[in-house]
Motif scaffolding. Structure first.
Motif, mmCIF file in Angstrom:
data_model
loop_
_atom_site.group_PDB
_atom_site.id
_atom_site.type_symbol
_atom_site.label_atom_id
_atom_site.label_comp_id
_atom_site.label_asym_id
_atom_site.label_seq_id
_atom_site.Cartn_x
_atom_site.Cartn_y
_atom_site.Cartn_z
ATOM 1 N N SER A 187 -1.754 -5.049 13.221
ATOM 2 C CA SER A 187 -1.506 -5.333 11.891
ATOM 3 C C SER A 187 -0.612 -4.056 12.021
ATOM 4 N N PHE A 188 -1.519 -2.916 11.928
ATOM 5 C CA PHE A 188 -1.457 -1.273 11.606
ATOM 6 C C PHE A 188 0.271 -1.054 12.036
ATOM 7 N N THR A 189 0.814 -1.524 13.208
ATOM 8 C CA THR A 189 2.134 -1.329 13.424
ATOM 9 C C THR A 189 3.144 -2.088 12.690
ATOM 10 N N HIS A 190 2.374 -3.342 12.502
ATOM 11 C CA HIS A 190 3.508 -4.369 11.917
ATOM 12 C C HIS A 190 3.865 -4.144 10.137
ATOM 13 N N LEU A 191 2.660 -3.726 9.327
ATOM 14 C CA LEU A 191 2.442 -2.647 8.407
ATOM 15 C C LEU A 191 3.555 -1.654 8.379
ATOM 16 N N ALA A 192 3.818 -0.704 9.422
ATOM 17 C CA ALA A 192 5.000 0.450 10.277
ATOM 18 C C ALA A 192 5.673 -0.927 9.935
ATOM 19 N N LEU A 193 6.338 -1.437 10.336
ATOM 20 C CA LEU A 193 7.405 -1.983 10.258
ATOM 21 C C LEU A 193 8.413 -2.186 9.269
ATOM 22 N N ARG A 194 7.387 -3.006 8.321
ATOM 23 C CA ARG A 194 7.826 -3.741 7.277
ATOM 24 C C ARG A 194 7.977 -2.478 6.281
ATOM 25 N N PRO B 74 9.534 6.068 4.248
ATOM 26 C CA PRO B 74 9.169 6.692 5.331
ATOM 27 C C PRO B 74 7.441 7.181 4.983
ATOM 28 N N PRO B 75 6.837 8.021 4.280
ATOM 29 C CA PRO B 75 5.563 7.888 4.148
ATOM 30 C C PRO B 75 4.575 6.733 4.320
ATOM 31 N N VAL B 76 5.203 5.739 4.129
ATOM 32 C CA VAL B 76 3.954 4.457 4.231
ATOM 33 C C VAL B 76 4.079 4.475 5.114
ATOM 34 N N THR B 77 5.667 4.149 6.814
ATOM 35 C CA THR B 77 5.475 3.748 7.648
ATOM 36 C C THR B 77 4.970 4.978 8.531
ATOM 37 N N ALA B 78 4.659 6.631 7.960
ATOM 38 C CA ALA B 78 3.929 7.593 8.993
ATOM 39 C C ALA B 78 2.353 7.733 8.566
ATOM 40 N N PHE B 79 1.832 6.768 7.936
ATOM 41 C CA PHE B 79 0.473 6.174 7.093
ATOM 42 C C PHE B 79 0.039 5.561 8.134
ATOM 43 N N TYR B 80 0.940 4.336 8.816
ATOM 44 C CA TYR B 80 0.168 2.993 9.258
ATOM 45 C C TYR B 80 0.570 3.430 10.885
ATOM 46 N N ASP B 81 1.283 4.531 11.504
ATOM 47 C CA ASP B 81 1.630 4.939 12.441
ATOM 48 C C ASP B 81 0.686 5.567 13.127
ATOM 49 N N VAL C 280 -7.114 -8.556 7.379
ATOM 50 C CA VAL C 280 -6.156 -7.636 7.712
ATOM 51 C C VAL C 280 -4.848 -7.626 8.499
ATOM 52 N N SER C 281 -4.691 -9.142 9.356
ATOM 53 C CA SER C 281 -3.638 -9.709 9.498
ATOM 54 C C SER C 281 -2.870 -10.381 8.279
ATOM 55 N N TRP C 282 -3.229 -10.616 7.243
ATOM 56 C CA TRP C 282 -2.692 -11.346 6.035
ATOM 57 C C TRP C 282 -1.937 -10.098 5.974
ATOM 58 N N LEU C 283 -2.955 -9.469 5.285
ATOM 59 C CA LEU C 283 -2.594 -7.757 4.670
ATOM 60 C C LEU C 283 -0.850 -7.428 5.148
ATOM 61 N N ALA C 284 -1.054 -7.409 6.808
ATOM 62 C CA ALA C 284 0.229 -7.598 7.165
ATOM 63 C C ALA C 284 1.210 -7.889 6.869
ATOM 64 N N LEU C 285 0.984 -9.594 6.580
ATOM 65 C CA LEU C 285 2.247 -10.624 6.473
ATOM 66 C C LEU C 285 2.628 -10.369 5.223
ATOM 67 N N GLY C 286 1.675 -10.035 4.930
ATOM 68 C CA GLY C 286 2.031 -10.818 2.975
ATOM 69 C C GLY C 286 1.572 -9.744 2.051
ATOM 70 N N ALA C 287 1.232 -8.199 2.339
ATOM 71 C CA ALA C 287 0.478 -7.733 1.094
ATOM 72 C C ALA C 287 2.105 -6.796 0.881
ATOM 73 N N PRO D 3 2.923 -2.599 1.716
ATOM 74 C CA PRO D 3 2.482 -2.132 2.496
ATOM 75 C C PRO D 3 1.590 -0.928 1.403
ATOM 76 N N VAL D 4 2.300 -0.394 0.836
ATOM 77 C CA VAL D 4 1.567 0.409 -0.151
ATOM 78 C C VAL D 4 -0.425 0.283 -0.304
ATOM 79 N N ASP D 5 0.871 -1.144 -0.854
ATOM 80 C CA ASP D 5 -1.608 -1.459 -1.714
ATOM 81 C C ASP D 5 -2.855 -1.729 -0.131
ATOM 82 N N ALA D 6 -1.768 -2.759 0.558
ATOM 83 C CA ALA D 6 -2.547 -2.327 1.701
ATOM 84 C C ALA D 6 -3.583 -0.930 2.189
#
Length: 225
Positions: free
Chosen positions: A56-63, A70-77, A120-127, A129-132
């Protein structure tokens, strides 16, 4: 006065903090009253949760990358890397519980314990990313406190060594990099207008509720009222 990233995260922590003493299983482990089977079940369920959260975190990073955050990507990475370490540390914990590889492979997950990673998977798909990120950061504070209590109790009451407690130690220890990246992610969300505190709090309430369900599912099975 404009809201800062610190204001947002501190507010979420205050609003979403669980009530003191609501986690019966952690209280029983802390007192040394919970059976070892409860700790084993906890380890087995985490064996399902951790890989799911990492995906889920990897998918959120991609989104977040697709949204040019970039800062949101770095958080999830960073979170995804942490889950990889956590998975490595599960082995000594399951071994200390007397569980072999066959028992780990044969484990049938409990629905009440797996509702958390499902959401968390639902968040990865539909939320957003910064809200999650706000919701998850608030939840991590409660999870960290529980892990610190369990790590101490396993040493004091169950005879576990440092390697066996390493999984819980990982989450119990402060993670300055995660805190820094969370602030940067939220700051980016404020700057580009993508952050909704209303939705972040809604996600956070559900995340906390599903984590509480994880613990109560095990408590109801192993710690009779």
């Amino acid at each position: 006065m404009a809201r800062t990233a610190r204001d947002v995260l501190d507010g979420a922590l205050r609003l979403l903090a669980p009530a003191a003493g609501e986690n019966r299983l952690v209280a029983e482990i802390a007192a040394g009253r919970a059976p070892l089977a409860a700790v084993a079940a906890l380890a087995l369920e985490q064996g399902q949760v951790i890989p799911a959260d990492r995906r889920s975190f990897t998918h959120l990073a991609l989104r977040a990358t697709a949204l040019q955050q970039p800062p949101v990507t770095a958080f999830y990475d960073h979170l995804a890397r942490g889950e990889a370490v956590a998975l490595e540390r599960l082995g000594p914990l399951t071994a200390a519980c007397g569980l072999g590889e066959e028992a780990v492979r044969a484990h049938e997950p409990r629905p009440g314990c797996q509702a958390y990673p499902a959401y968390v998977s639902w968040l990865a798909l539909g939320a957003e990313p910064v809200d999650a990120a706000v919701a998850l950061t608030a939840n991590f504070a409660a999870w960290s406190a529980s892990c610190a209590t369990v790590a101490l109790a396993l040493r004091e009451h169950y005879g576990f060594d440092d390697a066996a407690c390493g999984f819980f130690d990982l989450f119990a220890e402060p993670d300055p990099e995660a805190a820094e990246r969370a602030l940067a992610a939220v700051g980016a969300g404020l700057l580009d207008g993508r952050l909704s505190e209303t939705l972040a709090h809604r996600h956070g309430r559900l995340v906390q509720a599903y984590e509480a369900m994880f613990w109560s599912t095990l408590a109801d099975e192993f710690v009779p009222r």
